[in-house]
Design a protein around this motif. Sequence first.
Motif, PDB file in Angstrom:
ATOM      1  N   UNK A   9      -0.436   2.209  -9.152  1.00  0.00           N
ATOM      2  CA  UNK A   9       0.440   1.797 -10.254  1.00  0.00           C
ATOM      3  C   UNK A   9       1.264   0.572  -9.878  1.00  0.00           C
ATOM      4  N   UNK A  10       1.811   0.593  -8.665  1.00  0.00           N
ATOM      5  CA  UNK A  10       2.639  -0.534  -8.243  1.00  0.00           C
ATOM      6  C   UNK A  10       1.814  -1.803  -8.112  1.00  0.00           C
ATOM      7  N   UNK A  11       0.581  -1.676  -7.591  1.00  0.00           N
ATOM      8  CA  UNK A  11      -0.277  -2.849  -7.474  1.00  0.00           C
ATOM      9  C   UNK A  11      -0.645  -3.393  -8.846  1.00  0.00           C
ATOM     10  N   UNK A  30      -0.005 -12.251   2.676  1.00  0.00           N
ATOM     11  CA  UNK A  30      -0.101 -10.934   3.304  1.00  0.00           C
ATOM     12  C   UNK A  30       0.746 -10.959   4.559  1.00  0.00           C
ATOM     13  N   UNK A  31       1.641  -9.983   4.652  1.00  0.00           N
ATOM     14  CA  UNK A  31       2.510  -9.869   5.816  1.00  0.00           C
ATOM     15  C   UNK A  31       2.230  -8.575   6.557  1.00  0.00           C
ATOM     16  N   UNK A  67       3.262  -3.325   5.917  1.00  0.00           N
ATOM     17  CA  UNK A  67       2.315  -4.188   5.217  1.00  0.00           C
ATOM     18  C   UNK A  67       2.948  -4.627   3.907  1.00  0.00           C
ATOM     19  N   UNK A  68       2.848  -5.926   3.600  1.00  0.00           N
ATOM     20  CA  UNK A  68       3.415  -6.434   2.352  1.00  0.00           C
ATOM     21  C   UNK A  68       2.436  -7.406   1.697  1.00  0.00           C
ATOM     22  N   UNK A  69       2.177  -7.181   0.430  1.00  0.00           N
ATOM     23  CA  UNK A  69       1.389  -8.100  -0.383  1.00  0.00           C
ATOM     24  C   UNK A  69       2.349  -8.861  -1.280  1.00  0.00           C
ATOM     25  N   UNK A  70       2.294 -10.191  -1.227  1.00  0.00           N
ATOM     26  CA  UNK A  70       3.188 -11.012  -2.031  1.00  0.00           C
ATOM     27  C   UNK A  70       2.415 -11.874  -3.006  1.00  0.00           C
ATOM     28  N   UNK A 220       3.082 -13.845   8.586  1.00  0.00           N
ATOM     29  CA  UNK A 220       2.671 -13.999   7.186  1.00  0.00           C
ATOM     30  C   UNK A 220       1.454 -14.913   7.133  1.00  0.00           C
ATOM     31  N   UNK A 221       0.471 -14.538   6.324  1.00  0.00           N
ATOM     32  CA  UNK A 221      -0.738 -15.342   6.155  1.00  0.00           C
ATOM     33  C   UNK A 221      -0.960 -15.657   4.685  1.00  0.00           C
TER      34      UNK A 221
END
Length: 223
Positions: A9-11, A30-31, A67-70, A220-221
Amino acid sequence: MRPALPLTCAASLLLAIALPATAQTSPWTLRTGPARVTLHTETRLSVAGNDVPGAAVAASGSDPLGLELGRRLDEAWTARLAIGLPLPESTLRTAGSLQAMVPPLSGTLGRVQYAPLVLTATWSPGRWGALQPYVGAGINHTRITRTEDGDLSGLTVDHAWGSVLQLGASWALDARWALFADARTVRLKTTARGQLTALGGLPAEAKVRLDPTIVHIGLEYRP
């Protein structure tokens, strides 16, 4: 329980609010790196419906891989979805006046595994050379995935929602790679229930404010 559901849901929400990508620069980042989750607890405990003065529950922190998706929305705004893997665990221990009841209590009320999902929007005033600071706010959903009994038998803990404040900065190494440091504070309440076996199975309920602080550092990439 289905811990993948809130992540899905959040994605989906993250994708829904995203703007179209430009052809020149990817808006995605992506972190990953070590995270530290520290819980700051306040407790109101009742046993058999009666408040226990001075009783408290201490909750241990954890050190998951963050893990973080930005997704950059424009030059100033970025949407961020963060999780921790493996799923963090916390041990609930007696504190305050409950310590006077050890024994017959063992001191360990139980253990909880949880899936914290943090969705925020951050704003940056711009870059100063390689440095880009930002501030943000958002929501947290903590879903309980597993409980283990201790002094509380039949332990259950409610899923919880909370608000988030965020502060961080990144330091660009090149066009794709950066270092980052980030801190989030979460306002979070939940309720734990069970029976105190050592006290004849008396029902107990603890309303707990957890208010975690999450510190995350790493790489971060940008593809």
